[in-house]
Design a protein around this motif. Structure first.
Motif, PDB file in Angstrom:
ATOM      1  N   GLY A  29       0.781  -1.225   0.000  1.00  0.00           N
ATOM      2  CA  GLY A  29       0.000   0.000   0.000  1.00  0.00           C
ATOM      3  C   GLY A  29       0.816   1.281   0.000  1.00  0.00           C
ATOM      4  N   PHE A  30       2.125   1.170  -0.241  1.00  0.00           N
ATOM      5  CA  PHE A  30       2.992   2.341  -0.247  1.00  0.00           C
ATOM      6  C   PHE A  30       3.399   2.722  -1.668  1.00  0.00           C
ATOM      7  N   PRO A  31       3.589   4.027  -1.902  1.00  0.00           N
ATOM      8  CA  PRO A  31       4.069   4.439  -3.222  1.00  0.00           C
ATOM      9  C   PRO A  31       5.526   4.010  -3.406  1.00  0.00           C
ATOM     10  N   THR A  32       5.854   3.616  -4.613  1.00  0.00           N
ATOM     11  CA  THR A  32       7.220   3.237  -4.955  1.00  0.00           C
ATOM     12  C   THR A  32       7.488   3.666  -6.397  1.00  0.00           C
ATOM     13  N   THR A  33       8.742   3.857  -6.716  1.00  0.00           N
ATOM     14  CA  THR A  33       9.125   4.342  -8.039  1.00  0.00           C
ATOM     15  C   THR A  33      10.218   3.461  -8.611  1.00  0.00           C
ATOM     16  N   ARG A  34      10.133   3.217  -9.912  1.00  0.00           N
ATOM     17  CA  ARG A  34      11.139   2.436 -10.625  1.00  0.00           C
ATOM     18  C   ARG A  34      11.611   3.225 -11.842  1.00  0.00           C
ATOM     19  N   THR A  35      12.902   3.133 -12.112  1.00  0.00           N
ATOM     20  CA  THR A  35      13.449   3.687 -13.345  1.00  0.00           C
ATOM     21  C   THR A  35      13.119   2.733 -14.475  1.00  0.00           C
ATOM     22  N   MET A  36      12.659   3.285 -15.586  1.00  0.00           N
ATOM     23  CA  MET A  36      12.277   2.488 -16.752  1.00  0.00           C
ATOM     24  C   MET A  36      13.012   3.026 -17.978  1.00  0.00           C
ATOM     25  N   LEU A  37      13.281   2.154 -18.940  1.00  0.00           N
ATOM     26  CA  LEU A  37      13.759   2.644 -20.224  1.00  0.00           C
ATOM     27  C   LEU A  37      12.678   3.515 -20.830  1.00  0.00           C
ATOM     28  N   ASN A  38      13.079   4.523 -21.573  1.00  0.00           N
ATOM     29  CA  ASN A  38      12.105   5.437 -22.163  1.00  0.00           C
ATOM     30  C   ASN A  38      11.082   4.676 -23.009  1.00  0.00           C
ATOM     31  N   PRO A  39       9.860   5.175 -23.115  1.00  0.00           N
ATOM     32  CA  PRO A  39       8.831   4.467 -23.877  1.00  0.00           C
ATOM     33  C   PRO A  39       9.282   4.130 -25.302  1.00  0.00           C
ATOM     34  N   ARG A  40       8.895   2.953 -25.760  1.00  0.00           N
ATOM     35  CA  ARG A  40       9.193   2.501 -27.116  1.00  0.00           C
ATOM     36  C   ARG A  40       8.268   3.149 -28.131  1.00  0.00           C
ATOM     37  N   LYS A  41       7.107   3.526 -27.659  1.00  0.00           N
ATOM     38  CA  LYS A  41       6.092   4.117 -28.535  1.00  0.00           C
ATOM     39  C   LYS A  41       5.266   5.051 -27.669  1.00  0.00           C
ATOM     40  N   ARG A  42       4.800   6.113 -28.299  1.00  0.00           N
ATOM     41  CA  ARG A  42       3.853   6.986 -27.609  1.00  0.00           C
ATOM     42  C   ARG A  42       2.873   7.511 -28.641  1.00  0.00           C
TER      43      ARG A  42
END
Length: 139
Positions: A29-42
Protein backbone atom coordinates in the motif's frame (compact mmCIF):
# COMPACT_ATOMS: atom_id res chain seq x y z
CA UNK A 1 2.37 29.85 -22.97
CA UNK A 2 -0.33 28.20 -25.09
CA UNK A 3 -1.25 24.57 -24.21
CA UNK A 4 -0.41 23.36 -27.75
CA UNK A 5 3.11 24.81 -27.44
CA UNK A 6 3.56 23.21 -24.02
CA UNK A 7 2.44 19.85 -25.45
CA UNK A 8 5.07 20.15 -28.22
CA UNK A 9 7.74 20.92 -25.60
CA UNK A 10 6.66 17.93 -23.50
CA UNK A 11 6.77 15.64 -26.55
CA UNK A 12 10.32 16.76 -27.29
CA UNK A 13 11.33 16.34 -23.65
CA UNK A 14 9.93 12.78 -23.61
CA UNK A 15 11.60 11.83 -26.89
CA UNK A 16 15.05 13.00 -25.79
CA UNK A 17 15.33 11.06 -22.52
CA UNK A 18 16.98 7.69 -22.01
CA UNK A 19 14.89 6.79 -18.98
CA UNK A 20 11.70 7.77 -17.21
CA UNK A 21 10.30 6.99 -13.77
CA UNK A 22 7.18 4.91 -13.13
CA UNK A 23 5.46 5.27 -9.75
CA UNK A 24 2.79 2.95 -8.44
CA UNK A 25 1.32 1.60 -5.20
CA UNK A 26 3.07 -1.57 -4.05
CA UNK A 27 1.46 -4.61 -2.44
CA UNK A 28 1.94 -3.12 1.03
CA UNK A 29 0.00 0.00 0.00
CA UNK A 30 2.99 2.34 -0.25
CA UNK A 31 4.07 4.44 -3.22
CA UNK A 32 7.22 3.24 -4.96
CA UNK A 33 9.12 4.34 -8.04
CA UNK A 34 11.14 2.44 -10.63
CA UNK A 35 13.45 3.69 -13.34
CA UNK A 36 12.28 2.49 -16.75
CA UNK A 37 13.76 2.64 -20.22
CA UNK A 38 12.11 5.44 -22.16
CA UNK A 39 8.83 4.47 -23.88
CA UNK A 40 9.19 2.50 -27.12
CA UNK A 41 6.09 4.12 -28.53
CA UNK A 42 3.85 6.99 -27.61
CA UNK A 43 0.68 8.48 -29.01
CA UNK A 44 0.90 12.18 -28.34
CA UNK A 45 1.23 12.68 -24.61
CA UNK A 46 -1.74 10.45 -23.82
CA UNK A 47 -0.40 6.89 -24.32
CA UNK A 48 3.07 5.50 -23.57
CA UNK A 49 4.29 1.93 -24.14
CA UNK A 50 7.05 0.62 -21.86
CA UNK A 51 8.73 -2.76 -21.51
CA UNK A 52 9.51 -4.72 -18.35
CA UNK A 53 9.59 -8.23 -16.87
CA UNK A 54 6.27 -10.01 -16.41
CA UNK A 55 7.42 -11.45 -13.09
CA UNK A 56 8.40 -8.06 -11.64
CA UNK A 57 6.87 -6.62 -8.49
CA UNK A 58 5.65 -3.60 -10.45
CA UNK A 59 3.58 -5.73 -12.83
CA UNK A 60 1.97 -7.59 -9.95
CA UNK A 61 1.27 -4.31 -8.14
CA UNK A 62 -0.14 -2.66 -11.29
CA UNK A 63 -2.44 -5.61 -11.91
CA UNK A 64 -3.85 -5.07 -8.40
CA UNK A 65 -3.97 -1.26 -8.67
CA UNK A 66 -3.47 0.28 -12.14
CA UNK A 67 -3.20 3.90 -10.94
CA UNK A 68 0.29 5.23 -11.60
CA UNK A 69 2.51 8.18 -12.36
CA UNK A 70 5.07 8.58 -15.13
CA UNK A 71 7.80 11.22 -14.80
CA UNK A 72 10.23 12.60 -17.37
CA UNK A 73 13.06 14.91 -16.33
CA UNK A 74 15.62 16.83 -18.35
CA UNK A 75 18.48 17.58 -15.97
CA UNK A 76 20.44 20.13 -18.07
CA UNK A 77 17.39 22.39 -18.49
CA UNK A 78 15.71 21.50 -15.17
CA UNK A 79 12.41 20.75 -16.90
CA UNK A 80 10.01 17.96 -15.99
CA UNK A 81 6.68 16.44 -16.90
CA UNK A 82 4.74 14.49 -14.28
CA UNK A 83 1.88 12.41 -15.69
CA UNK A 84 -0.93 10.77 -13.75
CA UNK A 85 -2.93 7.93 -15.23
CA UNK A 86 -3.40 4.19 -15.35
CA UNK A 87 -1.38 1.23 -16.59
CA UNK A 88 -2.62 -1.76 -18.55
CA UNK A 89 -0.54 -4.92 -18.85
CA UNK A 90 -0.67 -5.73 -22.57
CA UNK A 91 -1.15 -9.36 -23.63
CA UNK A 92 -1.74 -8.63 -27.34
CA UNK A 93 1.13 -10.28 -29.26
CA UNK A 94 0.79 -7.82 -32.17
CA UNK A 95 1.60 -4.92 -29.83
CA UNK A 96 4.45 -6.88 -28.24
CA UNK A 97 5.83 -7.51 -31.74
CA UNK A 98 5.59 -3.81 -32.59
CA UNK A 99 7.37 -2.72 -29.40
CA UNK A 100 10.11 -5.40 -29.62
CA UNK A 101 13.66 -4.30 -30.47
CA UNK A 102 16.59 -6.53 -31.46
CA UNK A 103 18.50 -5.30 -28.40
CA UNK A 104 15.83 -6.92 -26.19
CA UNK A 105 17.61 -10.25 -26.65
CA UNK A 106 19.89 -9.01 -23.85
CA UNK A 107 16.95 -9.58 -21.48
CA UNK A 108 14.60 -12.00 -23.27
CA UNK A 109 14.91 -14.98 -25.59
CA UNK A 110 12.41 -13.55 -28.06
CA UNK A 111 9.28 -11.41 -28.34
CA UNK A 112 7.25 -14.45 -27.29
CA UNK A 113 9.27 -14.98 -24.08
CA UNK A 114 6.70 -15.19 -21.25
CA UNK A 115 8.80 -12.76 -19.19
CA UNK A 116 8.65 -10.07 -21.91
CA UNK A 117 5.94 -7.61 -20.93
CA UNK A 118 4.53 -4.38 -22.36
CA UNK A 119 2.90 -1.78 -20.16
CA UNK A 120 0.55 0.80 -21.65
CA UNK A 121 0.38 3.97 -19.58
CA UNK A 122 -2.66 6.12 -20.37
CA UNK A 123 -2.34 9.63 -19.01
CA UNK A 124 -5.26 11.59 -17.58
CA UNK A 125 -3.25 14.73 -16.75
CA UNK A 126 0.25 16.18 -16.87
CA UNK A 127 2.00 18.81 -14.78
CA UNK A 128 4.84 20.48 -16.69
CA UNK A 129 7.60 22.35 -14.86
CA UNK A 130 10.00 24.89 -16.42
CA UNK A 131 11.62 28.11 -15.22
CA UNK A 132 10.05 27.96 -11.75
CA UNK A 133 6.57 27.69 -13.25
CA UNK A 134 4.20 24.73 -13.36
CA UNK A 135 1.38 24.21 -15.84
CA UNK A 136 -1.37 21.62 -15.44
CA UNK A 137 -3.02 20.06 -18.48
CA UNK A 138 -5.97 17.65 -18.30
CA UNK A 139 -5.83 15.07 -21.06
Amino acid sequence: MEPDKIIQIIESLVDHQDVCFLSFINDAGFPTTRTMLNPRKRQGIKEFYLTTNSASQKVQSLLANPRAGLYFYDRPTYRGAAFTGTVEVIQDQAIKDEIWRDMDTIFYESNTDPNYCVLKFTATAVRYYQDYTSTNIDL
